[in-house]
Design an enzyme around this catalytic site. Structure first.
Site, PDB file in Angstrom:
ATOM      1  N   PRO A 203       0.955  -1.188   0.030  1.00 49.65           N
ATOM      2  CA  PRO A 203      -0.165   0.072   0.116  1.00 49.65           C
ATOM      3  C   PRO A 203       0.705   1.302   0.100  1.00 49.65           C
ATOM      4  O   PRO A 203       1.803   1.218   0.719  1.00 49.65           O
ATOM      5  CB  PRO A 203      -0.834  -0.234   1.327  1.00 49.65           C
ATOM      6  CG  PRO A 203      -0.993  -1.501   1.742  1.00 49.65           C
ATOM      7  CD  PRO A 203       0.577  -1.905   1.162  1.00 49.65           C
ATOM      8  N   ILE A 204       0.520   2.310  -0.805  1.00 48.74           N
ATOM      9  CA  ILE A 204       1.141   3.131  -0.880  1.00 48.74           C
ATOM     10  C   ILE A 204       1.332   4.243   0.315  1.00 48.74           C
ATOM     11  O   ILE A 204       2.222   4.980   0.612  1.00 48.74           O
ATOM     12  CB  ILE A 204       0.723   4.183  -1.976  1.00 48.74           C
ATOM     13  CG1 ILE A 204       1.985   5.203  -2.559  1.00 48.74           C
ATOM     14  CG2 ILE A 204      -0.348   4.886  -1.997  1.00 48.74           C
ATOM     15  CD1 ILE A 204       2.802   4.656  -3.314  1.00 48.74           C
ATOM     16  N   CYS A 205       0.342   4.128   1.033  1.00 54.03           N
ATOM     17  CA  CYS A 205       0.558   4.650   2.373  1.00 54.03           C
ATOM     18  C   CYS A 205       1.267   4.336   3.324  1.00 54.03           C
ATOM     19  O   CYS A 205       1.712   4.868   3.973  1.00 54.03           O
ATOM     20  CB  CYS A 205      -1.395   5.016   3.013  1.00 54.03           C
ATOM     21  SG  CYS A 205      -1.676   3.214   3.322  1.00 54.03           S
ATOM     22  N   THR A 206       1.554   3.017   3.543  1.00 54.31           N
ATOM     23  CA  THR A 206       2.437   2.230   4.170  1.00 54.31           C
ATOM     24  C   THR A 206       3.918   2.870   3.952  1.00 54.31           C
ATOM     25  O   THR A 206       4.558   3.099   4.501  1.00 54.31           O
ATOM     26  CB  THR A 206       2.412   0.872   4.024  1.00 54.31           C
ATOM     27  OG1 THR A 206       0.934   0.392   4.565  1.00 54.31           O
ATOM     28  CG2 THR A 206       3.369   0.072   5.116  1.00 54.31           C
ATOM     29  N   ASN A 209       4.210   6.632   4.658  1.00 56.72           N
ATOM     30  CA  ASN A 209       3.929   7.124   5.992  1.00 56.72           C
ATOM     31  C   ASN A 209       4.597   6.047   7.198  1.00 56.72           C
ATOM     32  O   ASN A 209       5.327   6.477   8.376  1.00 56.72           O
ATOM     33  CB  ASN A 209       2.664   7.458   6.537  1.00 56.72           C
ATOM     34  CG  ASN A 209       2.222   8.437   5.328  1.00 56.72           C
ATOM     35  OD1 ASN A 209       2.914   9.529   5.028  1.00 56.72           O
ATOM     36  ND2 ASN A 209       0.747   8.081   4.984  1.00 56.72           N
TER      37      ASN A 209
END
Length: 458
Positions: A203-206, A209
């Site tokens: 996941p790009i959020c993982t 961030n």
């Protein structure tokens, strides 16, 4: 000179004498064998080998030693030093040369009775007439796109009345498969696309961030940091000559580096830059950075799975076994898919992969899309749905009346029709009309009928 030629003829005759004892003798699977079977015609069959890599080298060697006298090989790659541990037809002196040409010379040097004709280039560069000259095609490719292309080409040839069997082999680490495809009769390669191992993704959020693994740090440097710095440097119009190295393999401060917009994993300093940034990211988030080196980074950005020579040998042997069975009719051929797994011992499993009626290459391409009259789909929704389902590249859509709804090319038509993407499909055509999808991945058009349903489910 005459004695050398006589020796070649004698070895060739001896090789075929051994086959004659098998092929001219009846057995439980071949009771009606002709004792006067002409082996010269059988072993003079033209065979095309697609790919001269790890599998291709093994396949060429096996076919030549089996006695087949005319082989053709096609490959667009050149030899890299990393190929030498498993692609045994090549030596250190061959690095940088065409795989197809070097493999052909190596085979003819070891088996002079076999003629190997190489072609250095893309399979797409050859016409249908080129492929029609062969009796059989063997694939040892590492590219899904190339497999899909050769598969659809042979199916289209079969639809035109010519029949050209395909034997396909593939390996991935300690796993592999061999299969026999009889175009328009058995399931084709496209029928099995949903069996492909999905690519590992995060996941790009993982990544952005909350990284937790070294892989997250490499993906961050590759997907997010490289484009950011490249864009920043391009805005500053820095020259690529401004790249400065402290020493080979390491870079100075980011402010002195001008990145090219496109990352190239074959350029060492590009990879080193990713390594440095990924290590810094790992340290900042208390992640073990010891494993982050060039090989680790290349394995992620190029999605590399280590090739194993023994797996290639097993799969190539299975493929050549099928070639012999198909061309000589000495035994029933594989029906039609063999899996090999060598991770925990040795395990093989053979099964019949059924032909799919909705296959985009060998099936009948008609679909029905159900929609709610209160929530009719947007054209973009329909395109995304079938693009995902059939793994299309850049589909164009029109109505059966010929009205263009969306054309992906050329650019003027793409710009003129892109405004339709945000429109409801019922604003563009009547429910009684069909949508017609075309794409370079399809050998025929895909026809979509619209069906209204009473509830809101689509």
């Amino acid at each position: 000179m005459a004695s050398a030629a006589e020796s070649i003829v004698q070895k060739d005759r001896l090789r075929h004498d051994q086959w004659s004892k098998i092929l001219r003798r009846p057995g439980p699977f071949a009771p009606d064998v002709d004792p006067q079977l002409d082996l010269n015609d059988l072993f003079a069959s033209k065979i095309l080998v697609v790919g001269a890599g790890g599998l291709g080298c093994e396949i060429l060697k096996n076919l030549a030693l089996s006695g087949f006298r005319e082989l053709h090989v096609i490959d667009m790659d050149t030899i890299d030093v990393t190929n030498l541990n498993r692609q045994f037809l090549f030596t250190e002196h061959d690095v940088g040369n065409s795989k197809a040409s070097v493999a052909a010379k190596a085979i003819m040097r070891r088996v002079p009775s076999t003629t190997v004709i190489p072609f250095h280039g893309r399979i797409q560069d050859k016409s249908l007439d080129y492929y029609k000259q062969f009796q059989l095609v063997v694939c040892g490719l590492d590219s899904v796109e190339a497999r899909r292309w050769i598969n659809s080409t042979l199916v289209s040839i079969a639809k035109g009345g010519d029949f050209l069997p395909l034997v396909d082999g593939g390996s991935e680490g300690l796993k592999g498969q061999a299969r026999v495809i009889l175009p328009s009769i058995t399931s084709c390669y496209e029928c099995s696309l949903d069996m492909l191992t999905p690519k590992t993704s995060y996941p790009i959020c993982t990544i952005a961030n909350t990284p937790r693994l070294p892989e997250h740090c490499v993906e961050w440097a590759f997907l997010l940091e490289w484009p950011r710095v490249a864009e920043k440097n391009s805005e500053n119009t820095k020259s690529s000559q401004e790249i400065s190295l402290q020493e080979e393999g390491s870079l100075r401060e980011e402010t002195s580096v001008s990145l090219a917009p496109a990352f190239d994993p074959d350029i060492p300093w590009h990879v080193d830059w990713i390594v440095d940034r990924a290590r810094d990211r790992a340290v900042a988030f208390n992640i073990n950075a010891q494993d982050i080196d060039r090989f680790f980074v290349l394995g992620i950005v190029k999605r590399i799975i280590p090739a194993v020579a023994s797996t290639n040998a097993i799969i190539a042997a299975a493929c050549c076994n099928e070639v012999l069975k198909i061309l000589t009719d000495c035994n029933p051929s594989l029906d039609n898919y063999m899996m090999y797994i060598g991770e925990d011992g040795t395990y093989t499993f053979t099964f019949n992969l059924e032909k799919r009626n909705d296959c985009s290459v060998c099936g009948t391409l008609t679909e029905t899309y159900s929609y709610s009259v209160t929530h009719p789909p947007l054209l973009s929704t329909l395109i995304h749905h079938y693009q995902t389902k059939y793994q299309l590249h850049n589909p164009s859509v029109s109505s059966t009346s010929g009205f263009p709804l969306y054309f992906s090319s050329p650019l003027p038509l793409q710009q003129a029709t892109s405004r339709n993407l945000s429109k409801s499909i019922l604003d563009l055509i009547s429910p009684t009309q069909q949508l017609v999808f075309t794409d370079k991945s399809l050998t025929t058009s895909l026809y979509i009928s619209l069906q209204e349903i009473s509830n809101d489910a689509s």
